[in-house]
Write an enzyme that holds these catalytic residues in place. Structure first.
Site, PDB file in Angstrom:
ATOM      1  N   HIS A  63      63.331  58.689 -14.720  1.00 35.83           N
ATOM      2  CA  HIS A  63      63.148  58.545 -16.549  1.00 35.83           C
ATOM      3  C   HIS A  63      61.229  58.988 -16.265  1.00 35.83           C
ATOM      4  O   HIS A  63      60.848  57.771 -16.846  1.00 35.83           O
ATOM      5  CB  HIS A  63      62.978  56.841 -16.583  1.00 35.83           C
ATOM      6  CG  HIS A  63      64.392  56.367 -16.642  1.00 35.83           C
ATOM      7  ND1 HIS A  63      65.365  56.548 -17.384  1.00 35.83           N
ATOM      8  CD2 HIS A  63      65.592  56.109 -14.945  1.00 35.83           C
ATOM      9  CE1 HIS A  63      66.587  56.366 -17.413  1.00 35.83           C
ATOM     10  NE2 HIS A  63      66.760  55.798 -15.853  1.00 35.83           N
ATOM     11  N   GLU A 209      75.279  48.158 -12.723  1.00 35.10           N
ATOM     12  CA  GLU A 209      73.699  48.310 -12.133  1.00 35.10           C
ATOM     13  C   GLU A 209      73.516  46.791 -11.920  1.00 35.10           C
ATOM     14  O   GLU A 209      72.458  46.243 -10.941  1.00 35.10           O
ATOM     15  CB  GLU A 209      72.816  48.374 -13.255  1.00 35.10           C
ATOM     16  CG  GLU A 209      71.888  48.249 -12.723  1.00 35.10           C
ATOM     17  CD  GLU A 209      70.872  49.153 -13.897  1.00 35.10           C
ATOM     18  OE1 GLU A 209      70.598  49.383 -14.648  1.00 35.10           O
ATOM     19  OE2 GLU A 209      69.343  49.062 -12.961  1.00 35.10           O
TER      20      GLU A 209
HETATM   21 FE   FE2 Z   1      68.002  54.876 -14.426  1.00 35.64          FE
END
Ligand code: FE2
Ligand code: BEZ
Length: 404
Positions: A63, A209
């Site tokens: 990112h 996650e």
């Molecule tokens: Fe990520």
């Protein structure tokens, strides 16, 4: 024409000694130095007797927009981290100006990575990405669990997707990122996936996650309950896991994290074109645990750093070292070879870019790393490269020495 004569050539499937590589923009020949100098008597010979020549890495999940973060975000637990992203987003994003982005790109290349999967939330970094020396699969992210905001979120996604489509080239591809099953309404995910299907774009999605995500999707409970009640006035998740996964049956997908995925989900994904992206440092820093590589075995996986929003570095050598120690039950020597092969050849294949191999006709995009002078057992080369490399000594992109 140039010829590199290293101590070892790591293709990465094989380790070759007494072998040199002749190259221009592409690799022209791989042979003994004597044969190559005979064939190309005017070539410049680069002696690299204490180094190994490797292909460069692909890092399929970063990112870049969050590259200004070092210690602004809260580490240790997933929900406090997510709250901290929301709290600091407005100052973190502008802090990653042009210079910050260029620094991140330079850090990637000087650490041996020349191909990335960039997850883009806002699109401000698109042109810098398209103009960089990196190969970039540019994943335009869609987010939004609130149906009332769906049209605005979809319009923003479409706008960014088509802007990036216009910039497509051999080294820049437009993709689709679905943020996650907890943050993207089913209808929105479905519409974005229709775009991916139509344009044959790869899809990236953060999936299972955290334990919190598991509890929220399965039971509408856990720490996300308060998060959604307070911030979004929602009491129910916007996706049911199997119905959400059914959306991904006809696209090529990267499922990122998967630490809390169950066997049923793995089985469902097994019937689709899906690769798991494993980010062990990010998982550790956000308190998400360790991905069980045995459990996900029906699916291929590869390694990525995630962004500087959940890592201290974008250096794939750091990530491979972390993976080596996190998955301590695997034989160090064999696992080191697996990691280097994944990070080079396989990750390039997954993103659909040429590279990641030292082979005739491949782009001459390669790195030279030091080999410990006292290396005795050649079959331990992969392990010692991971243990001892902070940075490669040289990186070539399409035959040109980077930074020179
Ligand atoms: Fe990520
Ligand atoms: C949303 O935009 O709906 C959202 C963003 C982050 C986390 C969860 C939901």
């Amino acid at each position: 024409m140039q010829i590199i004569n290293p101590r070892f050539v790591v293709t990465p499937h094989e380790v070759l000694s007494h072998t040199a590589v002749a190259f221009e923009e592409k690799i022209v020949a791989i042979d003994t130095l004597a044969n190559l100098t005979k064939s190309y008597p005017n070539a410049k010979v680069i002696e690299a007797k204490e180094q190994a020549l490797l292909p460069t890495f692909a890092n399929p999940h970063v990112h870049l927009e969050f590259s200004a973060n070092q210690a602004t975000l809260s580490y240790g637990e997933f929900l406090p981290w997510l709250y901290s992203v929301i709290e600091h987003r407005e100052e973190l994003l502008p802090r990653c100006d042009k210079q910050c982005l260029q620094n991140a790109i330079n850090a990637l290349i000087t650490s041996g990575t020349t191909t990335i999967g960039q997850i883009s939330s806002y699109g401000e970094e698109m042109e810098i990405c398209a103009a960089s020396k990196l190969n970039i699969y540019y994943f335009n992210e869609i987010i939004g669990s609130n149906p009332a905001a769906a049209d605005v979120m979809y319009a923003s996604f479409l706008d960014r997707f088509f802007q990036s489509k216009k910039l497509e080239s051999e080294s820049f591809k437009a993709g689709v990122a679905i943020h996650s099953p907890y943050s993207v309404h089913y209808i929105l995910a479905k519409k974005a996936l229709e775009i991916a299907k139509k344009h044959e774009s790869i899809v990236s999605v953060h999936y299972m996650e955290s334990k919190a995500e598991r509890e929220w999707i399965d039971n509408a409970n856990g720490p996300f309950k308060e998060f959604f009640a307070k911030l979004l006035n929602q009491s129910r998740p916007v996706n049911e896991s199997e119905r959400f996964l059914q959306l991904f049956q006809e696209t090529k997908n990267l499922f990122v994290h998967m630490v809390w995925a169950n066997e049923k989900e793995i089985e469902l994904l097994h019937n689709s074109d899906t690769t798991i992206i494993h980010c062990p440092i990010s998982n550790r820093l956000l308190g998400n645990g360790v991905l069980d590589l045995e459990k996900i075995k029906p699916l291929p996986y590869t390694l990525a750093t995630d962004g500087l929003s959940s890592n201290y570095s974008l250096n794939m050598f750091e990530e491979m070292r972390a993976a080596l120690f996190v998955h301590a039950h695997y034989h160090a020597k064999e696992f080191a070879k697996e990691l280097i092969t994944k990070a080079t050849a396989f990750s390039h294949e997954v993103l659909g870019f040429r590279g990641g191999v030292i082979a005739k006709g491949a782009p001459a995009t390669m790195q030279l790393v030091s080999v410990p002078k006292d290396l005795v057992r050649e079959d331990e080369l992969f392990l010692h490269i991971i243990l001892h490399t902070q940075l490669p000594q040289k990186v070539y992109i399409k035959g040109e020495l980077y930074g020179k």
